[in-house]
Design an enzyme around this catalytic site. Structure first.
Site: not given
Length: 372
Positions: A15, A75, A94, A96, A118, A270
């Site tokens: 991605r 990520k 993201y 996490h 998120e 995640d």
């Protein structure tokens, strides 16, 4: 604002933070965008397409990090990327962090302002930047789960939908949110017997209205989880507590009680995963067997369908990237309380209460951090 898009370096992560279409929109707003060469090549977004949209192409990730004011990724940053971050930058990706204290501490040391997709809210209890990837992961969970049930993959050798005269597989989904709902849709479409377990009666009511008698719903209790999971062929973990680690709803003893060759797909990995036997895996080695059960615990599931995922993610993130760039990140966060919920770290301090609680670190109010 100068916006940088590096190529993702996590294992089998294809991605990209901004698509050429998103670059074109940002360029139209008067912003400068630099993209690492080859950042989108694996999914058909060539350097030439980015240049045509208005981006500059830089040869190395280090070059992108060196000039960018706002870094847009997909990520969480890997160690080599963290080394390139600095205090005057904003990172939008993201994160996490609740499941990774090592990462959180490393980012705190850089002083970067880190906004996690998120935890950005919408004022209605939803998570608009997590939802697109939850949709993808939920649908993929059934696809990969069906494959893992095949004998050659270590599974029990069950066809998800069965055939005339042979029962369909029993699929149990823990969590009736975005990922769980999409998993249920796919599993029912493949003619499996599907049960969703959730602790929200209003959500179970909504699912019942949406799917009718085709879907079985159960209120979440220890007894309902134990009875359903132990009888299941495929169990999908789709539990989410925003910003916090996922509770371990399924203990090792219950996994041991499952059928030999049954399959677990932990979409919640995640955030730490909701099975006690879960541990993160990659697309390079996606599964392992524990207690006789096949576990699929890939932390970036949507990367397997990276082009679909990139476009879906950009549809959701682009308005927020534009806001950060047009208004400046401090003003944008001050004016939008829901975007401000995405601020996890700011200049060496934790600004999200759930993240601070999970990591056992002191927290400062986000509004206060933005004034300093």
């Amino acid at each position: 604002m100068l916006i940088g898009v590096p190529k993702e370096v996590k294992v089998h992560e294809y991605r990209v933070g901004l698509s050429p279409a998103s670059v074109r929109e940002l360029a139209h707003h008067g912003h400068k965008i630099v993209v690492e060469s080859g950042a989108g090549a694996a999914i058909g977004f060539s350097d030439e397409a980015y240049e045509a949209a208005g981006a500059g192409i830089l040869a190395r990730a280090a070059d992108v990090f060196a000039v960018a004011e706002l870094v847009v990724k997909v990520k969480e940053p890997q160690p080599e990327e963290i080394a390139s971050l600095r205090e005057d930058q904003v990172l939008f990706t993201y994160l996490h962090l609740a499941a990774d204290k090592t990462l959180a501490l490393a980012l705190l040391r850089t002083g970067v302002a880190a906004i996690g997709y998120e935890t950005v809210g919408d004022g209605k209890g939803g998570l608009p930047l997590l939802a697109p990837m939850s949709e993808v992961a939920g649908r993929m969970a059934v696809q990969v789960g069906a494959h893992c049930l095949e004998k050659e993959e270590g599974g029990i050798g069950v066809l998800l939908g069965g055939v005339p005269g042979v029962p369909a597989a029993k699929v149990v989904i823990l969590g009736g949110g975005v990922a769980g709902t999409n998993a249920a849709r796919m599993a029912m479409g493949m003619e499996a017997t599907v049960t969703v377990i959730d602790r929200s009666l209003p959500r179970l009511y909504e699912l019942d209205l949406q799917f009718g008698a085709q879907l079985h719903t159960l209120f979440s209790t220890m007894e309902s989880i134990e009875s359903e999971v132990s009888a299941a062929d495929l169990v999908i973990g789709a539990v989410l507590v925003p910003g916090a680690a996922t509770p371990k709803l399924v203990k090792r003893e219950l996994v041991r009680a499952m059928k030999t060759g049954a399959v677990i797909v932990d979409v919640s990995i995640d955030q730490g995963g909701c099975f006690e036997t879960s541990r993160p895996t990659t697309h390079a080695a996606p599964t392992y067997v524990e207690e006789g059960v096949v576990h699929y615990c890939v932390t970036n599931m949507p990367a397997a369908v990276a082009r679909t995922s990139t476009v879906a993610l950009n549809n959701a993130t682009l308005p927020f990237v534009i806001a950060l760039a047009d208004r400046g990140w401090r003003r944008a966060l001050n004016e939008d309380p829901y975007l401000r919920e995405g601020l996890n770290l700011c200049r060496g301090r934790v600004t999200h209460p759930a993240v601070a609680r999970e990591l056992e670190l002191p927290a400062v109010d986000a509004e206060e951090a933005l004034t300093q």
